[in-house]
Design a protein around this motif. Sequence first.
Motif: not given
Length: 784
Positions: A125-126, A77-84, A159-160, A254-256
């Motif tokens: 992914s990245k 959880d160090k560098a997620p695509i968003n905080s949610r 992230w992309r 949905v990712e948020e």
Amino acid sequence: MQKHLKIDTSQKVTPLGDLYGIFFEDLNHAADGGLYAELVQNRSFEFDPIDNKAYHGLTAWEKLEKKGAKVTLEVEDKAPINSRNPHYLTVTAKAIGDGAGFMNLGFNTGIPLEKAKIYQFSCYSKTETAVEKPVVIKLTGAEGQVLAEGSLQPENNGWRKYECTLTATATDYSGRLVIEMQETGKYYFDMISLFPADVYKGRKNGLRADIAELLADCKPKFMRFPGGCLVHDGSLDSEDRDSLYRWKNTLGPVEERPSRRNNWGYNQTLGLGYFEYFQFCEDIGAKPLPVLPGGYDPHHQRMVPIEELGPWIQEALDLIEFANGDKETEWGKIRAELGHEEPFHLEYLGIGNEEIGEPFFERYTYFHKAIREKYPDIKLINSSGPFAAGKEYERGWTSARENGSDLVDEHYYQSPEWFLANYHRYDTFKAEDPKVFLGEYASWGNTYYNALAEAAFMTGLEKNAHAVGLACYAPLLCNTDYVNWRPDMIWFNNHEVFGTANYYVQKLFMTNQGDYLLKTTGENFAESVTAEENRPLSGKLIISAAVNTEVNCREIIFEDMTTGEIKKAQGAALKEGEQLELFDTKLSHYRLKFIGEKKSGTRGFEISFGYENRENRAIWELGGWQNQDCLVSSMVKGRGSCLTQSFFVVENNREYQLELEVKGRKIKTYIDGVLMNETEDKLPILKELYYTASVDNNGDYIVKMVNVKENPITFTLTLEGQEKTDLRGSRYMMSGYGLDDMNSFEEPKKISPVQEAVVLSNGTGEITLPGHSIVVLRLSKDDR
């Protein structure tokens, strides 16, 4: 004497409005793993023990190592695509060989794949450093055979989102989604998703087509959502993982949308959110009926202070604006940005779900006043709890009358015998009172007998349209491998779905509702009880300790209320599973008194009376669910019916004077001299014919008839006012089934209506209903 059913086609008695609808709640994996078409389980690695003690971040994922390859999977959880959605998967792949990766197991037996069907894969992914070789995406069969293949080329610049389309070359309902690395390195993944391309109406982030079509086929007038108990069970903080269901968390990409605990013991992605609910309602022609929490969690007695209710009330007002506001308003603009410029035309709003207790009703008043002032046309729905009668039920109705609620949400799950015995339940309800919203009801079971009893009861709902405004069977959906509750209207696995006998009754009544009730008169039809008239509740009396509880009982006195004769019995200390058998009486009027004390545990006492065996008895229960209830229930063939309930908490190490009085089938209970319950365990009085008739706005006449008895019945049917008209149309009939018959995956339509053409010459004809049958006639003058 000749039996005659007369329908006066000139008298429209009552509008039927939006009477029949459906109720969706995400239990039994009804959404994730069900109606929501996502095939990947735990797509964002957010599963957590707070959802289910067995869950962890890699639930439903496994690593894949072939021929010397080495793979390490870690959820970080160090560098997620968003905080949610803070968690993601880190994959370290070494010594690649012939295959290093990981796979998702899907729901049920796996990911259902069908030959030539198209599937849409996506993920974020990245990589830690640049890689030359692409990541391979595969759909494999149960034995590992590759059924579809694609690829993505991840980059190391953040992230992309990546997408590809996969077409299955064979059918396998135990498939896997496999992601393989071809080059040593560290890879990161999140929001790994797989949808079938043929979702309902082709909508992005869509719904499973076969289930959605079964619902659409019912043509429901409304859909209640999103629950159910998941509406009001949880933390009061909307940011908490286990919060109450908050509709604003379900909007947007949905990712948020934050992952949340589903109170039925699993994870809820919120992929099926409020926008999707509204959109689905529109797609199937059903009016949306959302239910919002009222700032109170009755499961844990958590409540928002009155002075802090403002944001909760604003949340309700914002929902109405989201649904109905033009695109210049704050929330109407958000709806438009999501792709729906026109309003959703919300008419109904429920506050709370089967709440009991003063804290809810105190708070409801504030919601009601604020919504009524700003949106006077919205029909507001109050609650009367999960019981068919009793002090909390009456508290709900009192609140509704005092506030001027439009409807009162009633819930009950009872035996088929209770439904038959209570056919006349709403006959005495007043038209000037709030209307009944029967928001959850079902008899215990999915047999043809259950459906038959429910059909008979539903004719009573229709006949009392002056009092009953809305009704929906519950629960709606059940994944056969994730059962929280039964019975259910529709059952499914990962690739099959079938409607129960109950479903086909509901569908018959929904698709043939009519718009106006017609005056209907039956002549020379008889009624009969199922057993001897007024059979008293005589039999054994037994005291037992409830689950996880220890109790003492002493000074036990049994009194013949007719002669005054008194018997005494020795008391006892009882643990869960232990019982004290007292008396076996044939009396019709008696009283049991004793002093009871709970020594420890979470519940209280059970006093069985009228006891024939464990599956046929009446029960007085003190300290029921969560030690909140004092209730009287009846068991018939192992199927329970709560007859009445009052709120009561049994305290430890306190003595209570407990008293039960039975007179015939009438029951009273007292605690310390205070009357707590008063009810009657009614025997079913079977009508020779259950019937109702209506007309729709196109001029079609609809006649519903139910024969719950074994023998056929013949009578004359006359549509008065149509004596010079030949009426043509269809007869839909369910008959010829055993009472214990059920539908199944093997025989999904074993119990379902048979349609035949019918003509009623000069508006009249002789009708024969087979025993145990349900018949709907739909007739018109021009054979539409």
